[in-house]
Design an enzyme around this catalytic site. Structure first.
Site, mmCIF file in Angstrom:
data_model
loop_
_atom_site.group_PDB
_atom_site.id
_atom_site.type_symbol
_atom_site.label_atom_id
_atom_site.label_comp_id
_atom_site.label_asym_id
_atom_site.label_seq_id
_atom_site.Cartn_x
_atom_site.Cartn_y
_atom_site.Cartn_z
ATOM 1 N N GLU A 13 0.818 -1.208 0.000
ATOM 2 C CA GLU A 13 0.000 0.000 0.000
ATOM 3 C C GLU A 13 0.845 1.248 0.000
ATOM 4 O O GLU A 13 1.893 1.296 0.642
ATOM 5 C CB GLU A 13 -0.804 0.047 1.302
ATOM 6 C CG GLU A 13 -2.136 -0.598 1.237
ATOM 7 C CD GLU A 13 -2.849 -0.466 2.567
ATOM 8 O OE1 GLU A 13 -3.659 -1.342 2.854
ATOM 9 O OE2 GLU A 13 -2.578 0.492 3.314
ATOM 10 N N CYS A 49 -4.393 1.029 8.760
ATOM 11 C CA CYS A 49 -3.230 1.070 7.872
ATOM 12 C C CYS A 49 -2.705 -0.343 7.595
ATOM 13 O O CYS A 49 -2.521 -1.145 8.496
ATOM 14 C CB CYS A 49 -2.141 1.904 8.538
ATOM 15 S SG CYS A 49 -0.645 1.982 7.601
ATOM 16 N N CYS A 66 0.287 -4.638 15.060
ATOM 17 C CA CYS A 66 0.462 -4.220 13.670
ATOM 18 C C CYS A 66 -0.040 -5.281 12.695
ATOM 19 O O CYS A 66 0.391 -6.430 12.737
ATOM 20 C CB CYS A 66 1.932 -3.911 13.408
ATOM 21 S SG CYS A 66 2.264 -3.522 11.685
ATOM 22 N N CYS A 70 6.321 -7.983 7.136
ATOM 23 C CA CYS A 70 7.393 -7.532 8.032
ATOM 24 C C CYS A 70 7.724 -8.672 8.979
ATOM 25 O O CYS A 70 6.830 -9.389 9.425
ATOM 26 C CB CYS A 70 6.957 -6.305 8.824
ATOM 27 S SG CYS A 70 8.248 -5.646 9.901
ATOM 28 N N CYS A 118 5.357 -6.847 15.521
ATOM 29 C CA CYS A 118 4.834 -6.030 16.626
ATOM 30 C C CYS A 118 3.387 -6.446 16.881
ATOM 31 O O CYS A 118 2.630 -6.720 15.941
ATOM 32 C CB CYS A 118 4.928 -4.546 16.280
ATOM 33 S SG CYS A 118 6.631 -4.036 15.984
ATOM 34 N N CYS A 123 2.904 8.141 2.182
ATOM 35 C CA CYS A 123 3.341 7.087 3.102
ATOM 36 C C CYS A 123 3.739 5.877 2.252
ATOM 37 O O CYS A 123 2.916 5.288 1.559
ATOM 38 C CB CYS A 123 2.184 6.761 4.040
ATOM 39 S SG CYS A 123 2.594 5.508 5.247
HETATM 40 N N1 SAH Z 1 8.279 -0.568 10.534
HETATM 41 C C1 SAH Z 1 8.349 0.825 10.729
HETATM 42 C C2 SAH Z 1 7.530 1.628 9.759
HETATM 43 C C3 SAH Z 1 6.189 1.104 9.401
HETATM 44 S S1 SAH Z 1 4.993 1.076 10.690
HETATM 45 C C4 SAH Z 1 7.997 1.171 12.163
HETATM 46 O O1 SAH Z 1 7.508 0.304 12.882
HETATM 47 O O2 SAH Z 1 8.255 2.305 12.531
HETATM 48 C C5 SAH Z 1 4.556 2.797 10.737
HETATM 49 C C6 SAH Z 1 3.870 3.232 12.022
HETATM 50 O O3 SAH Z 1 2.517 2.734 12.092
HETATM 51 C C7 SAH Z 1 4.596 2.732 13.249
HETATM 52 O O4 SAH Z 1 4.761 3.746 14.205
HETATM 53 C C8 SAH Z 1 3.651 1.667 13.724
HETATM 54 O O5 SAH Z 1 3.822 1.444 15.071
HETATM 55 C C9 SAH Z 1 2.293 2.233 13.388
HETATM 56 N N2 SAH Z 1 1.221 1.220 13.404
HETATM 57 C C10 SAH Z 1 1.285 -0.051 12.986
HETATM 58 N N3 SAH Z 1 0.107 -0.685 13.179
HETATM 59 C C11 SAH Z 1 -0.730 0.220 13.716
HETATM 60 C C12 SAH Z 1 -2.096 0.183 14.143
HETATM 61 N N4 SAH Z 1 -2.830 -0.930 14.033
HETATM 62 N N5 SAH Z 1 -2.628 1.295 14.651
HETATM 63 C C13 SAH Z 1 -1.897 2.432 14.735
HETATM 64 N N6 SAH Z 1 -0.613 2.524 14.374
HETATM 65 C C14 SAH Z 1 -0.020 1.439 13.868
HETATM 66 FE FE1 SF4 Z 2 7.005 -4.187 11.185
HETATM 67 FE FE2 SF4 Z 2 4.589 -3.297 11.838
HETATM 68 FE FE3 SF4 Z 2 6.484 -3.517 13.710
HETATM 69 FE FE4 SF4 Z 2 6.688 -1.576 11.839
HETATM 70 S S1 SF4 Z 2 5.094 -1.764 13.403
HETATM 71 S S2 SF4 Z 2 8.308 -2.994 12.565
HETATM 72 S S3 SF4 Z 2 5.794 -2.668 10.072
HETATM 73 S S4 SF4 Z 2 5.566 -5.237 12.559
#
Ligand code: SAH
Ligand code: SF4
Length: 385
Positions: free
Chosen positions: A104, A354, A131, A124, A128, A117
């Site tokens: 995306e 997202c 996510c 990934c 996390c 973005c």
């Molecule tokens: N991997 C990188 C960049 C992509 S994630 C990182 O983790 O920084 C980009 C941002 O979106 C990160 O701050 C992540 O924590 C946030 N994010 C991911 N899933 C989310 C969710 N379900 N709700 C809100 N923010 C989220």
């Molecule tokens: Fe990967 Fe999502 Fe963690 Fe960013 S927030 S490092 S995209 S698992």
């Protein structure tokens, strides 16, 4: 020299895709072809400033060289599967990359500013807990052509690459799918193109790499770029961060903040701040004591804080923070002297959380199905957006 070709993956293995090559790599490539170095700047402008995707358009290049380029090269962006336009001006692209996976890219307008973005990986590996991309598991790194191709596609969709076209994409954040520092070389090359005067010419203060904390790569970053840095912190202490961001077990908070600070202090211009991203999850990390602990933790670090309300998705039991808790959290940080902004949700009508849309199209590891099975016996979580 072969290095140049190897680093320019293409859908046609016999042709070099020039879309992802930096000016330095293009120079090396033209030298390899026995051509003049300045051709690199010309071709770069044709591709990234004028949106060329074929060599016939390149009128300041001799016919003989154009024929040679046609023989050895191509300019190939990934394919746009769908473009969705929100009533608030947000535009989302579902982009199919070689192999059939989908990533995306989202454009978010805000007055004069237009932020794109951009994704760096399909899936990934860092998993996390909050996510959606993490829940898909890891498929593969995007090539530099596929990363910068997202900027090219978005800019083209707004007519930005036509003569006199509007400058719509003013900012880029590497906050789409994937962990940029796990795809270091391709991300660095792409950011170089975003900022290069012969390509998109975006200011280094308007290109941001966001990382969850791959410290060894963050330690190297300053040798390759001077873009802005965002750290996905999400917790004020290691015990909680270990749960939310598993890579914290390897590179704990103190180590991460030190590395981030070294990066910022190594930049030639002063007064740059690290953006701290903090996704607020109901009853997980949204308590006043978390805010106070965060304020204490960041006391000596030059930061601004961006609070992100958790975006619920159907494979997660977490809930969105309440408005009250979010306001209270922000107030505490502001009282402690931190610049603290709240990210508003945009483009509600074209997507849920997202990464979600692409996540539903991709079926990478079947892991999502395992998650679904795991949650099928508990109370269903509705998608709010
Ligand atoms: N991997 C990188 C960049 C992509 S994630 C990182 O983790 O920084 C980009 C941002 O979106 C990160 O701050 C992540 O924590 C946030 N994010 C991911 N899933 C989310 C969710 N379900 N709700 C809100 N923010 C989220
Ligand atoms: Fe990967 Fe999502 Fe963690 Fe960013 S927030 S490092 S995209 S698992």
């Amino acid at each position: 020299m072969t290095d140049v070709i190897q680093q320019a993956p293409s859908t046609n293995p016999l042709k070099v895709n020039l879309l992802g090559l930096t000016e330095a790599k293009l120079v090396a490539f033209f030298e390899l072809l026995g051509e003049k170095r300045f051709r690199a700047a010309q071709v770069l402008k044709w591709i990234h400033q004028l949106g060329a995707d074929n060599f016939d358009e390149m009128t300041n290049i001799s016919k003989a060289l154009r024929e040679k380029l046609k023989e050895h090269c191509e300019i190939r962006a990934p394919e746009v599967l769908r473009q969705l336009d929100s009533t608030d001006g947000t535009r989302k692209f579902l982009i199919e990359v070689t192999g059939g996976s989908v990533v995306e890219t989202v454009f978010i307008p805000d007055g004069e500013r237009g932020t794109l973005c951009v994704s760096s990986q399909v899936g990934c590996s860092l998993d996390c807990s909050f996510c959606m991309t993490g829940k898909q598991g890891f498929n593969r790194d995007l090539t530099a052509a596929e990363i910068i191709g997202q900027v090219w596609i978005a800019a083209k969709s707004f007519g930005q690459l036509e003569a006199g076209g509007p400058r719509k994409v003013t900012n880029v954040v590497m906050m789409g799918m994937g962990e940029p520092l796990m795809n270091f070389d391709n991300v660095v090359d792409s950011m170089n193109l975003m900022m290069h005067d012969n390509a998109y010419g975006i200011s280094k203060r308007r290109v941001t790499l966001s990382t969850s904390g791959v410290v060894p790569q963050l330690d190297r970053l300053g040798q390759y770029t001077d873009a802005c840095l965002a750290i996905s912190l999400h917790a004020p202490n290691d015990a909680l961060r270990n749960e939310l961001v598993p890579i914290n077990k390897k590179y704990p908070i103190a180590m991460l903040l030190e590395s981030a600070q070294r990066y910022i202090e190594g930049l030639p211009d002063t007064h740059r701040k690290i953006t701290i991203e903090y996704t607020l999850i109901d009853h997980v990390n949204d308590r006043p004591e978390h805010a106070r602990e965060l304020a204490e933790l960041l006391r000596d670090v030059p930061v601004k804080i961006n609070l992100i309300p958790f975006n619920p998705f159907n494979l997660s039991n977490y809930k969105r923070v309440s408005n009250n808790a979010m306001r209270r959290f922000q107030d505490i940080l502001m009282q402690e002297g931190y610049i603290t902004t709240v990210r508003t949700t945009r483009g509600d009508d074209i997507d849920a959380a997202c990464g979600q849309l692409a996540g539903e199209v991709n079926d990478i590891t079947k892991r999502s199905q395992r998650y679904k099975a795991q949650f099928s016996e508990v109370e269903p979580v509705t998608i709010v957006n």
